[in-house]
Design a protein around this motif. Structure first.
Motif, short mmCIF file in Angstrom:
data_model
loop_
_atom_site.label_atom_id
_atom_site.label_comp_id
_atom_site.label_asym_id
_atom_site.label_seq_id
_atom_site.Cartn_x
_atom_site.Cartn_y
_atom_site.Cartn_z
N LYS A 30 -37.69 12.54 -18.65
CA LYS A 30 -37.22 13.83 -19.18
C LYS A 30 -37.79 14.04 -20.57
O LYS A 30 -37.81 13.12 -21.40
N ASP A 31 -38.21 15.27 -20.80
CA ASP A 31 -38.84 15.60 -22.07
C ASP A 31 -37.82 16.23 -23.00
O ASP A 31 -37.34 17.33 -22.74
N HIS A 32 -37.45 15.53 -24.06
CA HIS A 32 -36.56 16.11 -25.06
C HIS A 32 -37.36 16.36 -26.34
O HIS A 32 -36.99 15.91 -27.42
N GLY A 33 -38.50 16.96 -26.21
CA GLY A 33 -39.36 17.19 -27.38
C GLY A 33 -40.01 15.88 -27.80
O GLY A 33 -40.71 15.25 -27.02
N ARG A 34 -39.68 15.46 -29.03
CA ARG A 34 -40.33 14.24 -29.53
C ARG A 34 -39.74 12.98 -28.91
O ARG A 34 -40.26 11.88 -29.08
N ILE A 35 -38.61 13.16 -28.22
CA ILE A 35 -37.99 11.99 -27.57
C ILE A 35 -38.17 12.13 -26.05
O ILE A 35 -37.91 13.20 -25.49
N LYS A 36 -38.61 11.07 -25.41
CA LYS A 36 -38.73 11.06 -23.94
C LYS A 36 -37.66 10.12 -23.42
O LYS A 36 -37.45 9.04 -24.00
N VAL A 37 -37.01 10.53 -22.33
CA VAL A 37 -35.90 9.73 -21.83
C VAL A 37 -36.08 9.39 -20.36
O VAL A 37 -36.42 10.25 -19.55
N ILE A 38 -35.85 8.12 -20.02
CA ILE A 38 -35.81 7.71 -18.62
C ILE A 38 -34.42 7.16 -18.38
O ILE A 38 -34.01 6.18 -19.01
N ASP A 39 -33.68 7.82 -17.51
CA ASP A 39 -32.32 7.36 -17.25
C ASP A 39 -32.29 6.62 -15.91
O ASP A 39 -32.33 7.22 -14.85
N GLY A 40 -32.20 5.30 -16.00
CA GLY A 40 -32.22 4.49 -14.77
C GLY A 40 -30.83 4.12 -14.30
O GLY A 40 -30.66 3.08 -13.68
N GLU A 41 -29.85 4.98 -14.60
CA GLU A 41 -28.46 4.63 -14.30
C GLU A 41 -28.24 4.19 -12.85
O GLU A 41 -27.44 3.31 -12.57
N SER A 42 -28.97 4.83 -11.92
CA SER A 42 -28.70 4.47 -10.53
C SER A 42 -29.71 3.48 -9.96
O SER A 42 -29.61 3.06 -8.83
N TRP A 43 -30.69 3.05 -10.76
CA TRP A 43 -31.71 2.19 -10.15
C TRP A 43 -32.33 1.11 -11.02
O TRP A 43 -33.03 0.24 -10.52
#
Ligand code: C5P
Length: 484
Positions: free
Chosen positions: A375-388
């Motif tokens: 996910k692109d939050h501008g200058r911050i990129k996020v990978i949410d691996g909550e389910s995997w």
């Protein structure tokens, strides 16, 4: 390189004090070490050192040094002498609060210490012998790993250098495992490079500039390419079929019926040059021409550290050995890694390869899912691996993904839930404007009023309650401009 002779002498003095204390120990020493490659090599060097000097010890590994672990360790084991390796500097307050039975605590670590460590030293209910190169001006993130530190400690003891010279290779493997190959052409720098020199002079290690593909002797070239993640090779990484096609298309498979028989080491210089040129073309496609050929080249070739007289193909390249150790540790079997180093290499080699295959598969799946869920939050990129995403794999996934992303300052990777918490791995991105990731993280955690974390300039990690994830990102966005 060290800034001054005074710094070097201060570190040497600190190592000598630790050595003196070790000599006067008359109790079992509990070595508690971190489960990654640097932790495993550091603990293995220390275990061999204690064996050499005739001190009894017990080796234990820990993924997360927190209150629950320390309380349990204190009540079940009642340790009197404890040695923390590759962890401890950032948790000295917890150690001091929860190790009620300890008489003496050694810390051998290269991570950033907690800010008020000297007060805690003075007030701790036990004697603290704390060796951390950062106290003497060294950059613990890039110039010296915990395994290198444990080699230096061994050198203080060594009557004859030949008793400990073999440990140099494990120091190098640990430093590479911690990505300290940040010098020109991916070389080791600072105190690590002095250890490399000592290893070279004593014919333990050979250094050369070559393609950095792992598996130069241990697997067919197409498989080695398919397993390359740094950088991701479009159409090749993760695809044996794609890798085979690539090799055939560039003419390296010509005349060979059995592709399983060609390894990277079988190629001559001309063939390697073709391979490099074609790989650069592939990689520049995925970066859309936004990074230079020179930069891509630097990702693909550089210093390779080869262990001399090593008959097991996967142990002959120090980077590959460190990946094997990481696989053992991250899949909960650090003792298999220790066995490869200390004693029963023949017996445990196959088991370590099975762990490596499982680890590689999980990483490959993790990268696939990470690319889909980025996910692109501008200058911050996020990978949410909550389910995997398993908590032990966030670190590797974050490191790989950060090497392969172009824009932005920070990558944040969240793991699956563990006891209502998630593990976070933070990495700086290429050309990031952030100076010190650990500092930023600590400020975010302070405002979040929960969580525990640490790290260094380029990589940091934390555990926070699962319901705080959104707030964590919000605070990161708010605080980031203040620490740039
Ligand atoms: O686990 P990961 O590789 O993402 O951690 C990056 C850095 O942060 C490492 O140096 C690790 O030791 C540190 N860390 C920490 N406390 C945590 C998690 C990670 O100090 N709770």
């Amino acid at each position: 390189m060290y800034e001054s002779i005074r710094d070097f002498l201060s570190l040497a003095r600190s190592l000598k004090t630790a050595a003196k204390h070790l000599m006067t120990s008359d109790d079992v020493i509990y070595i508690l070490s971190h489960i990654d490659a640097d932790g495993i090599t550091c603990a293995s060097i220390l275990a061999q050192l204690l064996y050499l000097i005739g001190k009894p010890f017990v080796l234990k590994f820990v993924n997360r040094l927190n209150m629950e672990f320390l309380k349990k360790f204190d009540s079940e084991i009642e340790p009197r002498e404890v040695m923390f390796c590759d962890l401890g500097s950032g948790q000295l307050d917890l150690i001091s609060n929860y190790l009620s039975k300890a008489r003496r605590v050694f810390i051998l670590d290269h991570h950033v210490p907690i800010h008020n460590y000297s007060k805690i030293h003075d007030e701790a209910p036990f004697k603290v012998i704390h060796v951390n190169p950062r106290f003497y001006g060294y950059n613990g993130g890039s110039e010296i790993s915990s395994s290198s530190l444990s080699y230096l400690l061994s050198r203080v003891f060594a009557g004859k250098i030949k008793d400990v010279i073999n440990f140099t290779k494990y120091a190098v493997i640990g430093a590479l495992g911690d990505n300290q190959d940040v010098g020109e052409k991916r070389s080791l720098i600072g105190l690590n490079s002095l250890i490399v020199n000592e290893a070279k002079q004593n014919e333990i290690i050979e250094e050369k500039i070559d393609l950095l593909i792992l598996g130069r002797k241990s697997k067919p070239l197409y498989q080695a390419l398919a397993e390359t993640y740094n950088p991701i090779l479009p159409g090749i990484t993760g695809s044996l079929e794609g890798a085979l096609k690539f090799i055939n298309n560039i003419g390296l498979g010509a005349g060979r019926l059995d592709m399983d028989s060609i390894t990277l080491d079988d190629l001559n210089e001309k063939q390697k040059a073709i391979l490099l040129e074609k790989l650069i073309e592939r990689v520049s496609l995925s970066f859309g021409g936004k990074i230079s050929v020179e930069e891509i080249k630097n990702m693909l070739i550089g210093y390779v550290y080869l262990l001399k007289n090593e008959d097991k193909p996967m142990l002959a390249d120090a980077r590959e050995f460190s990946t094997l150790l990481n696989a053992c540790g991250k899949l909960g079997q650090p003792q298999v890694g220790v066995a490869l180093i200390i004693s029963e290499k023949d017996k445990f080699y196959d088991q370590s390869i099975s762990l490596y295959k499982r680890y590689k598969y999980s990483i490959s799946e993790g990268i696939k899912k990470s690319r889909e869920s980025l996910k692109d939050h501008g200058r911050i990129k996020v990978i949410d691996g909550e389910s995997w995403l398993d908590e032990n794999l966030t670190s590797t996934v974050a490191s790989i993904m950060s090497q392969n992303l172009l824009n932005g300052d920070i990558l944040v990777v969240f793991s699956q839930k563990i006891n209502n918490h998630v593990k976070i791995s933070l990495r700086k991105l290429r050309g990031s404007g952030i100076n010190n990731l650990r500092e930023l993280l600590i400020r975010v955690l302070d405002e979040l009023k929960c969580g525990e974390g640490g790290g260094h300039e380029d990589a940091a990690g934390a555990y926070i309650p699962v319901e705080k994830k959104d707030e964590f990102i919000k605070l990161l966005k708010k605080i980031m401009p203040m620490v740039v």
